[in-house]
Design a protein around this motif. Structure first.
Motif, PDB file in Angstrom:
ATOM      1  N   ALA A  30       0.831  -1.209   0.000  1.00 39.54           N
ATOM      2  CA  ALA A  30       0.000   0.000   0.000  1.00 39.54           C
ATOM      3  C   ALA A  30       0.861   1.253   0.000  1.00 39.54           C
ATOM      4  O   ALA A  30       0.557   2.229  -0.695  1.00 39.54           O
ATOM      5  N   GLN A  31       1.952   1.238   0.751  1.00 38.50           N
ATOM      6  CA  GLN A  31       2.849   2.398   0.769  1.00 38.50           C
ATOM      7  C   GLN A  31       3.499   2.587  -0.597  1.00 38.50           C
ATOM      8  O   GLN A  31       3.627   3.702  -1.098  1.00 38.50           O
ATOM      9  N   THR A  32       3.885   1.486  -1.223  1.00 41.31           N
ATOM     10  CA  THR A  32       4.472   1.558  -2.568  1.00 41.31           C
ATOM     11  C   THR A  32       3.457   2.116  -3.558  1.00 41.31           C
ATOM     12  O   THR A  32       3.784   2.980  -4.374  1.00 41.31           O
ATOM     13  N   LEU A  33       2.205   1.635  -3.484  1.00 40.50           N
ATOM     14  CA  LEU A  33       1.154   2.125  -4.383  1.00 40.50           C
ATOM     15  C   LEU A  33       0.844   3.598  -4.135  1.00 40.50           C
ATOM     16  O   LEU A  33       0.592   4.346  -5.080  1.00 40.50           O
ATOM     17  N   LEU A  34       0.881   4.015  -2.891  1.00 40.43           N
ATOM     18  CA  LEU A  34       0.645   5.422  -2.554  1.00 40.43           C
ATOM     19  C   LEU A  34       1.666   6.307  -3.277  1.00 40.43           C
ATOM     20  O   LEU A  34       1.301   7.276  -3.944  1.00 40.43           O
ATOM     21  N   ASP A  35       2.930   5.950  -3.168  1.00 38.30           N
ATOM     22  CA  ASP A  35       3.987   6.731  -3.813  1.00 38.30           C
ATOM     23  C   ASP A  35       3.882   6.663  -5.336  1.00 38.30           C
ATOM     24  O   ASP A  35       4.014   7.678  -6.021  1.00 38.30           O
ATOM     25  N   LEU A  36       3.641   5.477  -5.869  1.00 37.62           N
ATOM     26  CA  LEU A  36       3.521   5.271  -7.315  1.00 37.62           C
ATOM     27  C   LEU A  36       2.370   6.099  -7.890  1.00 37.62           C
ATOM     28  O   LEU A  36       2.520   6.771  -8.910  1.00 37.62           O
ATOM     29  N   MET A  37       1.222   6.092  -7.229  1.00 37.95           N
ATOM     30  CA  MET A  37       0.057   6.822  -7.752  1.00 37.95           C
ATOM     31  C   MET A  37       0.218   8.327  -7.622  1.00 37.95           C
ATOM     32  O   MET A  37      -0.283   9.073  -8.464  1.00 37.95           O
ATOM     33  N   ARG A  38       0.905   8.763  -6.601  1.00 38.57           N
ATOM     34  CA  ARG A  38       1.208  10.197  -6.507  1.00 38.57           C
ATOM     35  C   ARG A  38       2.022  10.641  -7.722  1.00 38.57           C
ATOM     36  O   ARG A  38       1.746  11.671  -8.322  1.00 38.57           O
ATOM     37  N   ARG A  39       3.051   9.847  -8.052  1.00 38.65           N
ATOM     38  CA  ARG A  39       3.890  10.184  -9.219  1.00 38.65           C
ATOM     39  C   ARG A  39       3.084  10.106 -10.514  1.00 38.65           C
ATOM     40  O   ARG A  39       3.182  10.979 -11.373  1.00 38.65           O
ATOM     41  N   ALA A  40       2.308   9.047 -10.676  1.00 37.31           N
ATOM     42  CA  ALA A  40       1.595   8.804 -11.935  1.00 37.31           C
ATOM     43  C   ALA A  40       0.486   9.812 -12.186  1.00 37.31           C
ATOM     44  O   ALA A  40       0.198  10.134 -13.338  1.00 37.31           O
ATOM     45  N   THR A  41      -0.131  10.313 -11.129  1.00 36.00           N
ATOM     46  CA  THR A  41      -1.279  11.212 -11.300  1.00 36.00           C
ATOM     47  C   THR A  41      -0.962  12.676 -10.997  1.00 36.00           C
ATOM     48  O   THR A  41      -1.688  13.563 -11.435  1.00 36.00           O
ATOM     49  N   GLY A  42       0.068  12.912 -10.206  1.00 44.00           N
ATOM     50  CA  GLY A  42       0.341  14.274  -9.762  1.00 44.00           C
ATOM     51  C   GLY A  42      -0.655  14.753  -8.724  1.00 44.00           C
ATOM     52  O   GLY A  42      -0.699  15.941  -8.401  1.00 44.00           O
ATOM     53  N   GLU A  43      -1.449  13.863  -8.185  1.00 41.22           N
ATOM     54  CA  GLU A  43      -2.489  14.198  -7.212  1.00 41.22           C
ATOM     55  C   GLU A  43      -2.111  13.701  -5.824  1.00 41.22           C
ATOM     56  O   GLU A  43      -1.343  12.753  -5.682  1.00 41.22           O
ATOM     57  N   GLU A  44      -2.709  14.311  -4.816  1.00 44.29           N
ATOM     58  CA  GLU A  44      -2.581  13.836  -3.447  1.00 44.29           C
ATOM     59  C   GLU A  44      -3.738  12.874  -3.157  1.00 44.29           C
ATOM     60  O   GLU A  44      -4.818  13.002  -3.733  1.00 44.29           O
ATOM     61  N   PRO A  45      -3.522  11.913  -2.272  1.00 49.45           N
ATOM     62  CA  PRO A  45      -4.548  10.913  -1.999  1.00 49.45           C
ATOM     63  C   PRO A  45      -5.670  11.441  -1.110  1.00 49.45           C
ATOM     64  O   PRO A  45      -5.486  12.368  -0.334  1.00 49.45           O
ATOM     65  N   GLU A  48       3.182   1.648 -13.146  1.00 52.23           N
ATOM     66  CA  GLU A  48       3.101   3.112 -13.112  1.00 52.23           C
ATOM     67  C   GLU A  48       2.653   3.661 -14.462  1.00 52.23           C
ATOM     68  O   GLU A  48       1.834   4.587 -14.524  1.00 52.23           O
ATOM     69  N   ASP A  49       3.140   3.080 -15.544  1.00 50.88           N
ATOM     70  CA  ASP A  49       2.721   3.510 -16.872  1.00 50.88           C
ATOM     71  C   ASP A  49       1.236   3.239 -17.097  1.00 50.88           C
ATOM     72  O   ASP A  49       0.521   4.086 -17.643  1.00 50.88           O
ATOM     73  N   VAL A  50       0.746   2.089 -16.663  1.00 55.11           N
ATOM     74  CA  VAL A  50      -0.678   1.757 -16.802  1.00 55.11           C
ATOM     75  C   VAL A  50      -1.525   2.762 -16.024  1.00 55.11           C
ATOM     76  O   VAL A  50      -2.520   3.292 -16.537  1.00 55.11           O
ATOM     77  N   VAL A  51      -1.136   3.039 -14.789  1.00 54.74           N
ATOM     78  CA  VAL A  51      -1.892   4.002 -13.969  1.00 54.74           C
ATOM     79  C   VAL A  51      -1.857   5.377 -14.618  1.00 54.74           C
ATOM     80  O   VAL A  51      -2.886   6.063 -14.708  1.00 54.74           O
ATOM     81  N   ARG A  52      -0.707   5.800 -15.097  1.00 53.42           N
ATOM     82  CA  ARG A  52      -0.562   7.117 -15.744  1.00 53.42           C
ATOM     83  C   ARG A  52      -1.473   7.221 -16.971  1.00 53.42           C
ATOM     84  O   ARG A  52      -2.182   8.210 -17.161  1.00 53.42           O
ATOM     85  N   ARG A  53      -1.461   6.170 -17.821  1.00 50.76           N
ATOM     86  CA  ARG A  53      -2.290   6.197 -19.041  1.00 50.76           C
ATOM     87  C   ARG A  53      -3.780   6.153 -18.705  1.00 50.76           C
ATOM     88  O   ARG A  53      -4.583   6.853 -19.326  1.00 50.76           O
ATOM     89  N   SER A  54      -4.154   5.338 -17.738  1.00 50.92           N
ATOM     90  CA  SER A  54      -5.562   5.266 -17.335  1.00 50.92           C
ATOM     91  C   SER A  54      -6.034   6.621 -16.811  1.00 50.92           C
ATOM     92  O   SER A  54      -7.090   7.117 -17.202  1.00 50.92           O
ATOM     93  N   TYR A  55      -5.240   7.226 -15.943  1.00 50.95           N
ATOM     94  CA  TYR A  55      -5.564   8.531 -15.378  1.00 50.95           C
ATOM     95  C   TYR A  55      -5.708   9.577 -16.485  1.00 50.95           C
ATOM     96  O   TYR A  55      -6.666  10.359 -16.503  1.00 50.95           O
ATOM     97  N   ALA A  56      -4.775   9.590 -17.427  1.00 52.37           N
ATOM     98  CA  ALA A  56      -4.823  10.551 -18.529  1.00 52.37           C
ATOM     99  C   ALA A  56      -6.079  10.354 -19.373  1.00 52.37           C
ATOM    100  O   ALA A  56      -6.733  11.323 -19.768  1.00 52.37           O
ATOM    101  N   THR A  57      -6.428   9.109 -19.645  1.00 51.93           N
ATOM    102  CA  THR A  57      -7.639   8.817 -20.424  1.00 51.93           C
ATOM    103  C   THR A  57      -8.878   9.323 -19.714  1.00 51.93           C
ATOM    104  O   THR A  57      -9.731   9.982 -20.312  1.00 51.93           O
ATOM    105  N   LEU A  58      -8.974   9.026 -18.438  1.00 49.22           N
ATOM    106  CA  LEU A  58     -10.168   9.381 -17.675  1.00 49.22           C
ATOM    107  C   LEU A  58     -10.317  10.876 -17.464  1.00 49.22           C
ATOM    108  O   LEU A  58     -11.433  11.390 -17.401  1.00 49.22           O
TER     109      LEU A  58
END
Length: 141
Positions: free
Chosen positions: A22-37, A116-126
């Motif tokens: 969960a900590q790894t995903l928290l950091d990864l998603m922050r980077r991929a989305t540029g958003e805070e959780p 991280e690439d999958v999350v980044r692309r999904s976020y960008a699409t949405l």
């Protein structure tokens, strides 16, 4: 909810592998989305928002990226559908999928750069505009 509430929630996650992931995903998603959780119920850590409007007329707002540390696996939400990422997911490592969910038992066993690439692309699409289909409707639309 604040980042402190997210950290407090993650500190209570069990088993240990799920808390570590969960900590790894928290950091990864922050980077991929540029958003805070933000913590959503039931126990979903969400990043950003997107607006959807389906042909049926139903519309609303939902998290643009997120994950949930569940007892048996970490769930990564891909609201544009896992089919949209099939090529990348074939290179990810051990996982299972649902229509809009990616289930990961141990992040040590997967390629985090691919995730991280999958999350980044999904976020960008949405977040590129109003999203007009459900994940279960496939990648066309």
């Amino acid at each position: 909810m604040s980042a402190t509430e997210v950290e407090e929630f993650l500190a209570g996650v069990t088993p240990e592998v799920r808390r570590r992931d969960a900590q790894t995903l928290l950091d990864l998603m922050r980077r991929a989305t540029g958003e805070e959780p933000a913590l959503q119920h039931p126990g979903i850590v969400a990043f950003g928002q997107y607006h959807y409007e389906y042909a049926s007329g139903r519309s609303g707002d939902a998290a643009a990226a997120g994950f949930a540390p569940r007892r048996t696996a970490s769930v990564v939400y891909l609201s544009d559908g896992t089919d949209a990422h099939a090529d990348a997911l074939s290179r990810l490592g051990p996982h299972t999928t649902g229509v809009g969910c990616l289930y990961l038992k141990n992040l040590d066993d997967i390629d985090l750069a691919v995730l991280e690439d999958v999350v980044r692309r999904s976020y960008a699409t949405l977040t590129s505009g109003t999203f007009g289909r459900r994940a279960r409707e496939g990648s066309e639309g």
